[in-house]
Design a protein around this motif. Structure first.
Motif, short mmCIF file in Angstrom:
data_model
loop_
_atom_site.label_atom_id
_atom_site.label_comp_id
_atom_site.label_asym_id
_atom_site.label_seq_id
_atom_site.Cartn_x
_atom_site.Cartn_y
_atom_site.Cartn_z
N HIS A 198 0.82 -1.21 0.00
CA HIS A 198 0.00 0.00 0.00
C HIS A 198 0.85 1.26 0.00
N VAL A 236 -2.28 3.31 3.74
CA VAL A 236 -3.25 2.71 4.66
C VAL A 236 -2.68 2.79 6.07
N PHE A 291 -2.66 -1.27 11.40
CA PHE A 291 -3.66 -1.82 12.32
C PHE A 291 -3.37 -1.37 13.73
N GLU A 348 -6.56 -1.93 8.74
CA GLU A 348 -7.09 -3.13 8.09
C GLU A 348 -7.18 -4.28 9.08
N ASP A 359 -7.54 -8.10 8.84
CA ASP A 359 -7.46 -9.19 7.86
C ASP A 359 -6.81 -10.40 8.51
N VAL A 381 -11.95 1.46 10.63
CA VAL A 381 -11.46 0.29 9.92
C VAL A 381 -11.68 0.47 8.42
N SER A 382 -10.61 0.30 7.65
CA SER A 382 -10.67 0.53 6.19
C SER A 382 -10.83 -0.74 5.38
N PHE A 383 -10.58 -1.91 6.00
CA PHE A 383 -10.68 -3.18 5.29
C PHE A 383 -11.06 -4.25 6.30
N ASP A 385 -12.00 -8.51 6.28
CA ASP A 385 -12.15 -9.71 5.45
C ASP A 385 -12.78 -10.86 6.23
N GLN A 410 -17.31 0.45 5.36
CA GLN A 410 -16.75 -0.75 4.75
C GLN A 410 -17.12 -1.99 5.57
#
Length: 104
Positions: free
Chosen positions: A3, A7, A10, A28, A30, A56-58, A60, A85
């Motif tokens: 990135h 970004v 965490f 993120e 993940d 939180v940007s991501f 999963d 998101q």
């Protein structure tokens, strides 16, 4: 995933106030960081947990799994504040109507 610094890293910061645990998460969540989310949310004994995921940007499937495990530890005592998101991922996964998910 490279990135190139765009970004935020965490972060999960826990604060206890009486019987209330609040965990602010950013960046993120993940496969590499989901265990950190779970650890921050379960490290302290508390009657109630507020999980602030607004930064939180991501998010999963590993993050979903961690969140479901957290919800199992705090039945009826969890409140999740999602980012746009996170809300979208939870809705797609069928978890958008959970009682612990705060509405906008």
């Amino acid at each position: 995933m490279d990135h190139q610094g765009d970004v935020p890293p965490f972060s999960a910061v826990a604060e206890v106030d009486g019987d209330q645990l609040s965990v602010r998460v950013s960046g993120e969540v993940d496969m590499a960081t989901a265990d950190g989310l779970f650890a921050a949310a379960t490290r302290e004994q508390a009657a109630f947990l507020t999980l602030d995921l607004r930064q939180v940007s991501f998010f999963d499937s590993a993050a979903i799994h961690a969140l479901v495990r957290i919800a199992e530890r705090y039945p009826g005592r969890l409140s999740v504040l999602p980012s746009r998101q996170v809300r979208r991922v939870l809705e797609i996964s069928g978890l958008g109507d959970q009682p612990w998910l705060s509405t906008p």
